[in-house]
Scaffold this motif. Sequence first.
Motif, PDB file in Angstrom:
ATOM      1  N   THR A   4       0.825  -1.214   0.000  1.00 26.49           N
ATOM      2  CA  THR A   4       0.000   0.000   0.000  1.00 26.49           C
ATOM      3  C   THR A   4       0.858   1.264   0.000  1.00 26.49           C
ATOM      4  N   SER A   5       2.119   1.144  -0.331  1.00 22.18           N
ATOM      5  CA  SER A   5       3.005   2.314  -0.285  1.00 22.18           C
ATOM      6  C   SER A   5       2.529   3.432  -1.211  1.00 22.18           C
ATOM      7  N   LEU A   7      -0.369   4.416  -1.546  1.00 17.73           N
ATOM      8  CA  LEU A   7      -1.506   5.100  -0.918  1.00 17.73           C
ATOM      9  C   LEU A   7      -1.069   5.934   0.287  1.00 17.73           C
ATOM     10  N   GLN A   8       0.232   6.020   0.491  1.00 12.66           N
ATOM     11  CA  GLN A   8       0.767   6.751   1.645  1.00 12.66           C
ATOM     12  C   GLN A   8       1.271   8.129   1.213  1.00 12.66           C
ATOM     13  N   ASN A  92      -9.498  10.403  -2.135  1.00 15.74           N
ATOM     14  CA  ASN A  92      -9.383  10.061  -0.712  1.00 15.74           C
ATOM     15  C   ASN A  92     -10.555   9.216  -0.224  1.00 15.74           C
ATOM     16  N   ARG A  95      -9.697   5.861  -1.331  1.00 16.69           N
ATOM     17  CA  ARG A  95      -8.509   5.431  -0.574  1.00 16.69           C
ATOM     18  C   ARG A  95      -8.910   4.914   0.809  1.00 16.69           C
ATOM     19  N   ARG A  96      -9.764   5.664   1.511  1.00 17.70           N
ATOM     20  CA  ARG A  96     -10.205   5.228   2.851  1.00 17.70           C
ATOM     21  C   ARG A  96     -10.887   3.863   2.793  1.00 17.70           C
ATOM     22  N   LEU A  99      -8.219   1.149   1.988  1.00 18.57           N
ATOM     23  CA  LEU A  99      -7.358   0.840   3.139  1.00 18.57           C
ATOM     24  C   LEU A  99      -8.117   0.044   4.207  1.00 18.57           C
ATOM     25  N   VAL A 102      -8.141  -3.459   2.936  1.00 17.71           N
ATOM     26  CA  VAL A 102      -6.803  -4.051   3.097  1.00 17.71           C
ATOM     27  C   VAL A 102      -6.605  -4.498   4.545  1.00 17.71           C
ATOM     28  N   ALA A 103      -7.005  -3.640   5.483  1.00 18.23           N
ATOM     29  CA  ALA A 103      -6.845  -3.975   6.905  1.00 18.23           C
ATOM     30  C   ALA A 103      -7.670  -5.205   7.275  1.00 18.23           C
ATOM     31  N   GLN A 128      -4.685  -6.030  -4.803  1.00 17.20           N
ATOM     32  CA  GLN A 128      -3.453  -5.316  -5.137  1.00 17.20           C
ATOM     33  C   GLN A 128      -3.619  -4.521  -6.426  1.00 17.20           C
ATOM     34  N   ILE A 131      -5.370  -1.378  -5.554  1.00 16.57           N
ATOM     35  CA  ILE A 131      -4.426  -0.475  -4.874  1.00 16.57           C
ATOM     36  C   ILE A 131      -3.545   0.217  -5.910  1.00 16.57           C
TER      37      ILE A 131
END
Length: 173
Positions: A4-5, A7-8, A92, A95-96, A99, A102-103, A128, A131
């Motif tokens: 997820t890099s 998305l950071q 965003n 993205r939220r 993520l 993913v969690a 993936q 992402i």
Amino acid sequence: MLDTSGLQNWADPEAAQTGADALRTAGETFRDAVQNQETVWAGLSGCYEAPEREDILAVFRNITPHSELVESASAQDASALTGFSDQVAALNILRRDLLARVAAFGPPVCTPQDPDGSLQDFQRTMLQAEIDRLARSYQEAEETCAAALNNVGGHKPGLVGALAGPNFGLVAA
């Protein structure tokens, strides 16, 4: 493992919008200040007498178009930043959600329905890919904004744009 890099460390859309608003305001303030001084300076025309009179009085006639150029460039920059801010705000939301998914995606587990874990591997691959697509969308928003900022010239069509443009020296020559 999911990467997820991409998305950071995204830009804050509110900060980008605040910067855009400040830039737009600064350009307008600068233009207004120069135009106000031009008006004051023009008041000298009725009372100033000297051999260099025309040169002195021409100062603001020559500077004012450049203040309009600065204001126009500031507005163009602000527009690019506003567009970027709007794009990032929309991304965003995605993205939220991504993520959170993913969690929730746990470690590989073998079940009777998926004894070799191939279904979970497929789901991981698909996640993936989502992402990577979202990270690419953000990167494209950055690139679009950067290109818009790099292309800002402040030039408007018409006489003022021509006078303030980069080719004015050619016309004068």
